[in-house]
Design an enzyme around this catalytic site. Structure first.
Site, PDB file in Angstrom:
ATOM      1  N   HIS A   1      38.480 110.768  24.169  1.00 23.29           N
ATOM      2  CA  HIS A   1      37.818 111.966  23.649  1.00 23.29           C
ATOM      3  C   HIS A   1      38.146 113.223  24.452  1.00 23.29           C
ATOM      4  O   HIS A   1      38.002 114.336  23.946  1.00 23.29           O
ATOM      5  CB  HIS A   1      36.302 111.749  23.625  1.00 23.29           C
TER       6      HIS A   1
ATOM      7  N   ASP B   1      45.899 110.004   4.018  1.00 20.58           N
ATOM      8  CA  ASP B   1      46.600 109.161   3.050  1.00 20.58           C
ATOM      9  C   ASP B   1      48.024 108.928   3.554  1.00 20.58           C
ATOM     10  O   ASP B   1      48.860 109.831   3.542  1.00 20.58           O
ATOM     11  CB  ASP B   1      46.619 109.856   1.687  1.00 20.58           C
TER      12      ASP B   1
END
Length: 456
Positions: A167, A381
């Site tokens: 992170h 995608d």
């Protein structure tokens, strides 16, 4: 290696490998920002995507593992710091050594279909350790791979893409930006649609640093911390219809609050009741506020993939929060968001430097929520359509995430994973059931199966 997690379901993993950039990249050292390297962000976050077998014409008959592996290598040419390793400098300052050592990648095959997983695709996934294997020695912050990726083929032709990221290197928006670059490469593009920008100095402390705001998010609360043993992890689905019914309980001047503000306030109150804090104990809620865009004059350019957010917190003693109507908590949440401005963000960066980056948020009595609904996770995608679920694999200690989700009836809503001690989780469920049987709020939420584990 074959791992069986039920009588019929198993995953076979290949040995972990390192994916390096497809072409030579600069060898240099880059400093992280003073927002990036705070103690509170020194952990890894797993995110998981489930894809059906719905390839585009260009992907028909192609292997998603091979396509994604090659695309990662090409994307790392542009995001080459992600292939490096972190080290510490003076005053614990984090910097990335861009050495092209690579990111961890695991190829895997499962003997089941998406349909067989059913509701287990939503967090907390009981199969997480099999869908993103925790490679021994990879979980550290310094000197370890910054990304761990596993792609698991399913017998239905679909696949699961799971990624664990450090992170300190990026936030959810930055992660999606990198994943979209992988998407571009998978589709045959030579360049990413959005070029990455480093420029971490934008969110560095001033010289000299000067704390000008009150930062309750980092207050040290004198109370017992939440124990890490015997924790329960559960997801709650809140329908849009149920949230609307909950809104009807608000006074007129608060009915224009956002769904995020309302649901955060509601869960903060219920969670505080479940924790059974003493009446005088402080309960705190922290909003994670994205500082990109025109709302804040931070001059963060498109393409910046570092952590561009800060925590904004408000406090209440437990008795007032629990006994007052929900509108009391909503007003406090709105106050937390309203106090955010450029000066608050600069002050937070200054605080990190003054305190040597050692301060972090407390746990007991603290509730932190990140709204991921508009980050773009559901739009990633790789050539097989959009995922049927995309989001964090669950809560991370006191941090919960709001994710878009459709239940099995096709009803849209918000999915919220929560982690609590087992006894508190049981009380939270009872508290939510109490609201659900009050007529207009009866359809507020559905509760997913609990996952209990011994360590966070």
């Amino acid at each position: 290696m074959v791992f069986t997690f039920s009588q019929v379901l198993s995953v076979t993993r290949q040995a972990p490998e390192l994916i390096v950039p497809a072409r030579p990249t600069p060898r240099e050292v880059k400093q992280l920002s003073d927002i990036d390297d705070q103690e509170s962000l020194r952990f890894h976050v797993p995110v998981i995507f489930f894809y059906k077998n719905d390839p585009s014409s260009s992907m028909e008959g192609r292997d998603p593992v091979k396509v994604i592996r090659e695309a990662i290598s090409k994307a790392l040419v542009f995001y080459y710091p992600l292939a490096g390793r972190l080290k510490e400098g003076y005053n614990r300052k984090l910097m990335v050594e861009c050495n092209a050592e690579g990111v961890l990648f695991i190829e895997a095959d499962a003997n089941f279909t998406l349909e067989q997983l059913g509701d287990d695709i939503q967090p907390p996934s009981p199969y997480l350790n099999e869908l993103i294997y925790d490679v021994p020695g990879s979980e550290g912050i310094l000197g370890c791979p910054l990304l761990l990726i596993q792609v698991t083929r399913l017998t239905c032709g679909g696949f699961i893409f799971a990624i664990r990221f450090n992170h300190t290197m990026c936030d959810a928006f930055g992660l999606v930006q990198f994943l979209k670059a992988i998407e571009d490469m998978a589709r045959g593009e030579r360049l990413p649609t959005l070029f990455p920008i480093w420029q971490r100095q934008i969110l560095n402390a001033r010289n000299p640093p000067q704390v000008t705001c009150i930062h309750h998010e980092y207050d040290e609360i004198n109370t017992n911390e939440v124990p890490s043993d015997n924790m329960a992890h559960k997801s709650f689905f809140f329908s849009l219809k149920g949230i609307k019914a909950l809104r009807n309980q608000l006074p007129f001047h608060l009915k224009d609050c956002s769904a995020f503000e309302l649901l955060l306030a509601f869960l903060w109150k219920c969670r505080t009741i479940a924790l059974k804090l003493q009446p005088e104990e402080i309960s705190k809620v922290c909003c994670i506020v994205n500082v990109r865009g025109k709302s804040y004059e931070m001059d963060i350019p498109p393409g910046y993939y570092g952590n561009a957010f800060t925590f904004s917190a408000v406090c209440s003693n437990a008795e007032q929060l629990c006994k007052n109507p929900i509108g009391y908590a909503v007003e406090l949440v709105k106050k937390a968001k309203a106090q955010m401005n450029e000066e608050y963000i600069r002050s937070a960066a200054d605080l990190m430097v003054i305190k040597g980056r050692r301060i972090k948020f407390s746990t007991r009595g603290n509730f932190i929520v990140s709204d991921l609904r508009n980050v773009g996770l559901g739009d990633v995608d790789f050539g097989w359509g959009k995922p049927i679920y995309a989001g964090t694999a669950g809560a991370v200690a006191v941090i919960s995430f709001f994710t878009k989700y459709q239940n099995k009836n096709g009803e849209p809503g918000i999915l919220v994973p929560i982690c609590l001690p087992q006894s508190a989780m049981e009380r939270l469920q009872e508290e939510l059931k109490g609201f659900m049987i009050q007529g207009p709020v009866k359809d507020l939420c559905n509760i997913n199966q609990t996952q209990i584990f011994s360590k966070l």
